[in-house]
Design a protein around this motif. Sequence first.
Motif, PDB file in Angstrom:
ATOM      1  N   ILE A 159      -7.663  -4.906  -3.167  1.00  0.00           N
ATOM      2  CA  ILE A 159      -8.360  -5.160  -1.904  1.00  0.00           C
ATOM      3  C   ILE A 159      -9.869  -5.298  -2.070  1.00  0.00           C
ATOM      4  CG2 ILE A 159      -8.821  -4.292   0.417  1.00  0.00           C
ATOM      5  CD1 ILE A 159      -6.079  -2.894   0.292  1.00  0.00           C
ATOM      6  N   SER A 160     -10.519  -4.257  -2.572  1.00  0.00           N
ATOM      7  CA  SER A 160     -11.985  -4.306  -2.596  1.00  0.00           C
ATOM      8  C   SER A 160     -12.571  -3.420  -3.683  1.00  0.00           C
ATOM      9  CB  SER A 160     -12.554  -3.890  -1.235  1.00  0.00           C
ATOM     10  OG  SER A 160     -12.172  -2.563  -0.939  1.00  0.00           O
TER      11      SER A 160
ATOM     12  N   TYR B 213      -4.902   1.415  -5.717  1.00  0.00           N
ATOM     13  CA  TYR B 213      -4.362   0.229  -5.038  1.00  0.00           C
ATOM     14  C   TYR B 213      -5.513  -0.594  -4.435  1.00  0.00           C
ATOM     15  CZ  TYR B 213      -1.788  -2.656  -1.736  1.00  0.00           C
ATOM     16  OH  TYR B 213      -1.296  -3.731  -1.039  1.00  0.00           O
ATOM     17  N   THR B 214      -6.404   0.084  -3.740  1.00  0.00           N
ATOM     18  CA  THR B 214      -7.539  -0.584  -3.098  1.00  0.00           C
ATOM     19  C   THR B 214      -8.440  -1.243  -4.137  1.00  0.00           C
ATOM     20  OG1 THR B 214      -7.460   0.942  -1.241  1.00  0.00           O
ATOM     21  CG2 THR B 214      -9.539  -0.233  -1.592  1.00  0.00           C
ATOM     22  N   ARG B 215      -8.748  -0.533  -5.211  1.00  0.00           N
ATOM     23  CA  ARG B 215      -9.603  -1.080  -6.271  1.00  0.00           C
ATOM     24  C   ARG B 215      -8.993  -2.329  -6.896  1.00  0.00           C
ATOM     25  NH1 ARG B 215     -10.185  -1.299 -11.690  1.00  0.00           N
ATOM     26  NH2 ARG B 215      -8.249  -0.204 -12.117  1.00  0.00           N
TER      27      ARG B 215
ATOM     28  N   MET C  41       0.855  -1.193   0.000  1.00  0.00           N
ATOM     29  CA  MET C  41       0.000   0.000   0.000  1.00  0.00           C
ATOM     30  C   MET C  41       0.890   1.241   0.000  1.00  0.00           C
ATOM     31  SD  MET C  41      -2.903   1.679   0.191  1.00  0.00           S
ATOM     32  CE  MET C  41      -4.351   0.935   0.899  1.00  0.00           C
TER      33      MET C  41
ATOM     34  N   GLN D 182      -3.742   5.530  -3.651  1.00  0.00           N
ATOM     35  CA  GLN D 182      -4.233   4.554  -2.678  1.00  0.00           C
ATOM     36  C   GLN D 182      -5.592   3.987  -3.099  1.00  0.00           C
ATOM     37  OE1 GLN D 182      -3.966   6.996   0.863  1.00  0.00           O
ATOM     38  NE2 GLN D 182      -2.026   6.025   1.470  1.00  0.00           N
ATOM     39  N   GLY D 183      -6.418   4.829  -3.709  1.00  0.00           N
ATOM     40  CA  GLY D 183      -7.707   4.356  -4.212  1.00  0.00           C
ATOM     41  C   GLY D 183      -7.541   3.327  -5.313  1.00  0.00           C
TER      42      GLY D 183
ATOM     43  N   GLU E 159      -4.044  10.052  -2.306  1.00  0.00           N
ATOM     44  CA  GLU E 159      -5.356   9.445  -2.099  1.00  0.00           C
ATOM     45  C   GLU E 159      -5.841   8.730  -3.365  1.00  0.00           C
ATOM     46  OE1 GLU E 159      -4.691  12.746  -1.465  1.00  0.00           O
ATOM     47  OE2 GLU E 159      -4.393  12.434   0.698  1.00  0.00           O
TER      48      GLU E 159
ATOM     49  N   THR F  82     -13.046  -7.222  -6.944  1.00  0.00           N
ATOM     50  CA  THR F  82     -11.648  -6.823  -6.895  1.00  0.00           C
ATOM     51  C   THR F  82     -10.983  -7.265  -8.195  1.00  0.00           C
ATOM     52  OG1 THR F  82     -11.683  -7.054  -4.508  1.00  0.00           O
ATOM     53  CG2 THR F  82      -9.518  -6.993  -5.550  1.00  0.00           C
TER      54      THR F  82
END
Length: 173
Positions: A60-61, A55-57, A17, A52-53, A49, A66
Amino acid sequence: MRRSGEQLRLLAGLLSMPDQDAREIIQGLAEQHPWLAEAAEELGSTPLEQWQGEYTRLFISGFPKTACPPYESAYRSGTMQGPTVAKLERLYAQLGMRSSEMPADYLGVMLECAALLEDGQQRPELRQRLWDEHLSRWLADFANDLSQQSELALYRALGLQLLGLSADRAGHE
């Protein structure tokens, strides 16, 4: 891409992350690894941000699903914590290694293990098992998904590097 412990650790690290220091780290790495130059330039103007968004998409979720879960179980059995986790934990135990807070089938942990095996040039049978029974069975699919699904150059480049790693390994079998 020729495998080395250093290269494998770099690829594993890029699966982390992003935090406040990540942009500076990528810019430093781009000086030694030209394939990161476009990503370093893009990230220079990308808010943390947003990074990180993405990365999350990807990992992670994402919604509705995913895009690229970096777990062997997700790719091979369609679920988290599949049967490969126990197999990998046993392999790691033979090396005196434990996957800390991350599941044993997390790609970053697997690449760290591969790096350890490459650096030490010991236990070639375990190195072979890690690649033959685990990484070679899903890494190319993950890498293709990542290079196609990412909206950021960093993860597209990472996908291509992982694809090259997978192809290099397939060429040595």
